[in-house]
Design a protein around this motif. Structure first.
Motif, PDB file in Angstrom:
ATOM      1  N   THR A 134       2.185   9.342 -40.994  1.00 48.15           N
ATOM      2  CA  THR A 134       2.553   9.652 -39.611  1.00 48.15           C
ATOM      3  C   THR A 134       1.405   9.450 -38.628  1.00 48.15           C
ATOM      4  O   THR A 134       1.631   9.451 -37.415  1.00 48.15           O
ATOM      5  CB  THR A 134       3.057  11.107 -39.489  1.00 48.15           C
ATOM      6  N   SER A 135       0.181   9.299 -39.110  1.00 55.58           N
ATOM      7  CA  SER A 135      -0.961   9.117 -38.218  1.00 55.58           C
ATOM      8  C   SER A 135      -2.080   8.403 -38.966  1.00 55.58           C
ATOM      9  O   SER A 135      -2.050   8.272 -40.196  1.00 55.58           O
ATOM     10  CB  SER A 135      -1.450  10.464 -37.673  1.00 55.58           C
ATOM     11  N   LEU A 136      -3.090   7.959 -38.196  1.00 55.89           N
ATOM     12  CA  LEU A 136      -4.236   7.264 -38.763  1.00 55.89           C
ATOM     13  C   LEU A 136      -5.496   7.709 -38.055  1.00 55.89           C
ATOM     14  O   LEU A 136      -5.458   8.212 -36.932  1.00 55.89           O
ATOM     15  CB  LEU A 136      -4.134   5.742 -38.574  1.00 55.89           C
ATOM     16  N   LEU A 137      -6.616   7.462 -38.705  1.00 56.11           N
ATOM     17  CA  LEU A 137      -7.924   7.584 -38.073  1.00 56.11           C
ATOM     18  C   LEU A 137      -8.530   6.191 -37.958  1.00 56.11           C
ATOM     19  O   LEU A 137      -8.501   5.404 -38.911  1.00 56.11           O
ATOM     20  CB  LEU A 137      -8.854   8.472 -38.887  1.00 56.11           C
ATOM     21  N   PRO A 177     -15.769  12.029 -30.764  1.00 55.73           N
ATOM     22  CA  PRO A 177     -17.087  11.378 -30.862  1.00 55.73           C
ATOM     23  C   PRO A 177     -17.897  11.981 -32.008  1.00 55.73           C
ATOM     24  O   PRO A 177     -17.924  13.196 -32.197  1.00 55.73           O
ATOM     25  CB  PRO A 177     -17.728  11.678 -29.503  1.00 55.73           C
ATOM     26  N   GLN A 178     -18.554  11.113 -32.778  1.00 61.99           N
ATOM     27  CA  GLN A 178     -19.335  11.547 -33.921  1.00 61.99           C
ATOM     28  C   GLN A 178     -20.829  11.352 -33.662  1.00 61.99           C
ATOM     29  O   GLN A 178     -21.224  10.435 -32.933  1.00 61.99           O
ATOM     30  CB  GLN A 178     -18.916  10.763 -35.173  1.00 61.99           C
ATOM     31  N   PRO A 179     -21.664  12.192 -34.269  1.00 61.76           N
ATOM     32  CA  PRO A 179     -23.116  12.059 -34.052  1.00 61.76           C
ATOM     33  C   PRO A 179     -23.695  10.794 -34.654  1.00 61.76           C
ATOM     34  O   PRO A 179     -24.727  10.298 -34.197  1.00 61.76           O
ATOM     35  CB  PRO A 179     -23.687  13.310 -34.724  1.00 61.76           C
ATOM     36  N   LEU A 181     -14.320   8.181 -33.056  1.00 65.70           N
ATOM     37  CA  LEU A 181     -13.278   8.385 -34.060  1.00 65.70           C
ATOM     38  C   LEU A 181     -12.007   8.766 -33.311  1.00 65.70           C
ATOM     39  O   LEU A 181     -12.022   9.672 -32.466  1.00 65.70           O
ATOM     40  CB  LEU A 181     -13.687   9.492 -35.031  1.00 65.70           C
ATOM     41  N   PHE A 182     -10.909   8.071 -33.611  1.00 67.55           N
ATOM     42  CA  PHE A 182      -9.678   8.240 -32.861  1.00 67.55           C
ATOM     43  C   PHE A 182      -8.505   8.501 -33.802  1.00 67.55           C
ATOM     44  O   PHE A 182      -8.350   7.808 -34.814  1.00 67.55           O
ATOM     45  CB  PHE A 182      -9.370   6.981 -32.037  1.00 67.55           C
ATOM     46  N   ARG A 183      -7.697   9.479 -33.445  1.00 66.95           N
ATOM     47  CA  ARG A 183      -6.455   9.726 -34.174  1.00 66.95           C
ATOM     48  C   ARG A 183      -5.328   9.061 -33.402  1.00 66.95           C
ATOM     49  O   ARG A 183      -5.155   9.303 -32.208  1.00 66.95           O
ATOM     50  CB  ARG A 183      -6.199  11.225 -34.322  1.00 66.95           C
ATOM     51  N   ILE A 184      -4.581   8.195 -34.080  1.00 67.96           N
ATOM     52  CA  ILE A 184      -3.506   7.452 -33.434  1.00 67.96           C
ATOM     53  C   ILE A 184      -2.233   7.550 -34.259  1.00 67.96           C
ATOM     54  O   ILE A 184      -2.250   7.987 -35.423  1.00 67.96           O
ATOM     55  CB  ILE A 184      -3.882   5.974 -33.214  1.00 67.96           C
ATOM     56  N   SER A 185      -1.111   7.141 -33.649  1.00 67.74           N
ATOM     57  CA  SER A 185       0.193   7.204 -34.293  1.00 67.74           C
ATOM     58  C   SER A 185       0.805   5.812 -34.345  1.00 67.74           C
ATOM     59  O   SER A 185       0.604   5.009 -33.420  1.00 67.74           O
ATOM     60  CB  SER A 185       1.116   8.144 -33.512  1.00 67.74           C
ATOM     61  N   PRO A 186       1.563   5.495 -35.391  1.00 67.96           N
ATOM     62  CA  PRO A 186       2.227   4.186 -35.447  1.00 67.96           C
ATOM     63  C   PRO A 186       3.380   4.045 -34.458  1.00 67.96           C
ATOM     64  O   PRO A 186       3.900   2.944 -34.274  1.00 67.96           O
ATOM     65  CB  PRO A 186       2.732   4.111 -36.898  1.00 67.96           C
ATOM     66  N   THR A 187       3.768   5.126 -33.808  1.00 61.99           N
ATOM     67  CA  THR A 187       4.916   5.075 -32.894  1.00 61.99           C
ATOM     68  C   THR A 187       4.546   5.354 -31.436  1.00 61.99           C
ATOM     69  O   THR A 187       5.408   5.283 -30.571  1.00 61.99           O
ATOM     70  CB  THR A 187       5.983   6.097 -33.328  1.00 61.99           C
ATOM     71  N   GLN A 188       3.268   5.664 -31.143  1.00 61.36           N
ATOM     72  CA  GLN A 188       2.877   5.991 -29.776  1.00 61.36           C
ATOM     73  C   GLN A 188       1.749   5.073 -29.318  1.00 61.36           C
ATOM     74  O   GLN A 188       0.773   4.868 -30.053  1.00 61.36           O
ATOM     75  CB  GLN A 188       2.427   7.449 -29.678  1.00 61.36           C
ATOM     76  N   PRO A 189       1.826   4.530 -28.095  1.00 61.77           N
ATOM     77  CA  PRO A 189       0.802   3.593 -27.616  1.00 61.77           C
ATOM     78  C   PRO A 189      -0.477   4.261 -27.127  1.00 61.77           C
ATOM     79  O   PRO A 189      -1.485   3.580 -26.949  1.00 61.77           O
ATOM     80  CB  PRO A 189       1.510   2.875 -26.461  1.00 61.77           C
ATOM     81  N   ASN A 195     -15.235  -1.200 -30.324  1.00 59.74           N
ATOM     82  CA  ASN A 195     -15.501  -2.169 -31.402  1.00 59.74           C
ATOM     83  C   ASN A 195     -15.070  -1.579 -32.744  1.00 59.74           C
ATOM     84  O   ASN A 195     -15.892  -1.291 -33.620  1.00 59.74           O
ATOM     85  CB  ASN A 195     -16.963  -2.594 -31.414  1.00 59.74           C
ATOM     86  N   ALA A 196     -13.760  -1.414 -32.899  1.00 55.76           N
ATOM     87  CA  ALA A 196     -13.190  -0.762 -34.085  1.00 55.76           C
ATOM     88  C   ALA A 196     -13.482  -1.563 -35.348  1.00 55.76           C
ATOM     89  O   ALA A 196     -13.400  -2.788 -35.359  1.00 55.76           O
ATOM     90  CB  ALA A 196     -11.691  -0.587 -33.904  1.00 55.76           C
ATOM     91  N   HIS A 197     -13.807  -0.833 -36.422  1.00 56.35           N
ATOM     92  CA  HIS A 197     -14.136  -1.541 -37.666  1.00 56.35           C
ATOM     93  C   HIS A 197     -13.626  -0.817 -38.916  1.00 56.35           C
ATOM     94  O   HIS A 197     -13.825  -1.319 -40.031  1.00 56.35           O
ATOM     95  CB  HIS A 197     -15.646  -1.761 -37.775  1.00 56.35           C
ATOM     96  N   THR A 198     -12.975   0.311 -38.761  1.00 62.19           N
ATOM     97  CA  THR A 198     -12.496   1.031 -39.940  1.00 62.19           C
ATOM     98  C   THR A 198     -11.231   1.796 -39.602  1.00 62.19           C
ATOM     99  O   THR A 198     -11.024   2.211 -38.458  1.00 62.19           O
ATOM    100  CB  THR A 198     -13.587   1.991 -40.463  1.00 62.19           C
TER     101      THR A 198
END
Length: 339
Positions: free
Chosen positions: A138-141, A164-166, A149-157, A127-130
Motif C-alpha cells: 500500500t505504500s513505499l519509501l 529528512p535524514q542526517p 526519505l519520502f513515503r509515497i502511495s501507488p494510488t496518490q500523486p 535525485n532518487a536512487h532507492t
C-alpha cells in the motif's frame, strides 16, 4: 503470458553444484541499444512476486520487462516515460503486474506491465536512487542522494510524508510484518526505524554523552553500507558495504553472526534464494558471483562472469538467478524447467 511457475524443493549444499554445473545462462538483450555502446548499463533488476517476469532498469532510461521463458526482445515490454537514468525498480509484493521505478529525474512512476500504462506518478523526489515497498503493497519509501526519505502511495500523486535524514540512505529493506524498516547509511551503520512514523525502534541501555543520541543502530562495516536484504525466513538481515564485506545479523538479538569476505569490491546488491539457504552479492570488481550457504557461511559455488557484476536477483519461487554481465541481462536456472 509466461507458463505457471513450478516451485522447487530446496537444494542441499552437496546438490547445489551438481544442479547448476550443467546449466548455461540465457541472454536477454535488445539488439539495438541506444547510444551504440553495446549494452544498456543495467542498474537494477526485479522479479515479480510469482517469478514469471523479470524487469530491468538502465542508465539510458530503458525500462524493460522480460518473460524469462522467451529471451528475444520482441517478447519483452518496454515502458517509456522517464527523463533520466533509472536507478531502482521493484514490483508490488502483492500485485503481480504493478511495477514502480525511480529515476534521477525526481519521479517515481507506477506501471501496469500488462497494458504498458503509467497508472500514477509522484514528482519532487530529487535525485532518487532507492526504493522499497511495504510488504502489504500500500505504500513505499523512496530515498534520494541528498538524504531525503519520502513515503509515497501507488494510488496518490502527492508525497504522503517527508523525512529528512542526517546521512544518505542507501538500498532499504522492510521486515516482513512491515512494522520496521532497515536503513543502510553512508556512515556504515544500519538504522532500524518503525514504520510508518520512522522513529528509532531500539535505544542503547547505557549512559551517553549530553546531546548524543540513544538510538541503537547496527554496526557491521568500516565503510558506507550500500544495501540491506532480509532473508525470506526472517532469520537474517544481510548488509553489503563499500568495505567488500557482507554482514549477516541475527534478527533475534541483532548480533552479527558472521561476515562474508569473498567479494572483491564494494557490495552493491544482495539476494537470498527463495528458501533463504543461499546468499549471493553483486560487487564492483571481480569476474564471478560467489554463492554462500547462509547458516554455515561455507562457500558453495562460483558463477563465472565476463566482468564485474553489481546487480543480481534470485527469483522468489525457484533457483533462478538474474544478473547483469557487461550491461546485458542474463538468467541462469530457467532452462532447468525443461529437463
Amino acid at each position: 503470458m509466461a507458463p505457471p511457475v513450478r516451485t522447487r524443493q530446496s537444494l542441499s549444499k552437496d546438490r547445489f553444484v551438481s544442479y547448476f554445473a550443467p546449466l548455461r545462462s540465457q541472454v536477454y538483450s535488445d539488439s539495438t541499444p541506444r547510444g551504440g555502446t553495446g549494452g544498456h548499463s543495467i542498474r537494477t533488476i526485479a522479479w515479480n512476486p510469482l517469478g514469471s517476469l523479470v524487469a530491468t532498469g538502465s542508465s539510458d532510461r530503458t525500462l524493460r520487462v522480460w518473460n524469462p521463458e522467451k529471451p528475444l526482445v520482441r517478447f519483452s515490454t518496454e515502458l517509456k516515460g522517464h527523463a533520466a537514468g533509472i536507478e531502482k525498480i521493484a514490483f508490488n509484493p502483492v500485485k503481480d503486474a504493478e511495477l514502480c521505478s525511480v529515476s534521477n529525474d525526481g519521479v517515481a512512476k507506477f506501471w501496469d506491465v500488462r497494458t504498458k500504462a503509467c497508472v500514477n506518478e509522484v514528482k519532487g523526489l530529487g535525485n532518487a536512487h532507492t526504493l522499497a515497498w511495504a510488504p502489504d503493497g500500500t505504500s513505499l519509501l523512496v530515498g534520494n542522494k541528498s538524504g531525503g526519505l519520502f513515503r509515497i502511495s501507488p494510488t496518490q500523486p502527492a508525497i504522503l510524508s517527508s523525512h529528512p535524514q542526517p546521512v544518505e540512505t542507501n538500498q532499504m529493506a522492510f521486515c516482513w510484518s512491515g512494522e520496521k524498516v532497515f536503513l543502510p547509511t553512508r556512515d556504515g551503520r544500519i538504522r532500524i526505524l518503525s514504520y510508518p512514523d520512522l522513529e528509532p525502534v531500539f535505544h542503547v541501555n547505557h549512559a551517553v554523552k549530553p546531546g548524543e543520541s540513544t538510538e541503537f543502530a547496527l554496526k557491521g562495516h568500516t565503510a558506507s553500507c550500500l544495501t540491506a536484504e532480509l532473508s525470506p525466513t526472517g532469520r537474517f538481515l544481510a548488509t553489503g558495504g563499500g568495505d567488500a564485506i557482507i554482514s549477516l545479523f541475527d534478527t533475534q538479538d541483532w548480533i552479527c553472526q558472521r561476515t562474508i569476505s569473498r567479494p572483491l569490491g564494494p557490495v552493491r546488491s544482495i539476494s537470498f534464494t527463495f528458501d533463504g539457504r543461499y546468499i549471493v552479492g553483486g560487487c564492483e570488481d571481480g569476474s564471478g558471483l560467489e554463492v554462500t550457504h547462509t547458516e554455515s557461511g561455507e562457500h558453495v559455488h562460483t558463477f563465472k562472469m565476463a566482468g564485474p557484476c553489481e546487480v543480481i536477483a534470485w527469483a522468489p519461487t525457484r533457483y533462478c538467478l538474474a544478473y547483469s554481465d557487461l550491461g546485458v541481462l542474463r538468467v541462469i536456472g530457467v532452462d532447468a524447467d525443461r529437463k
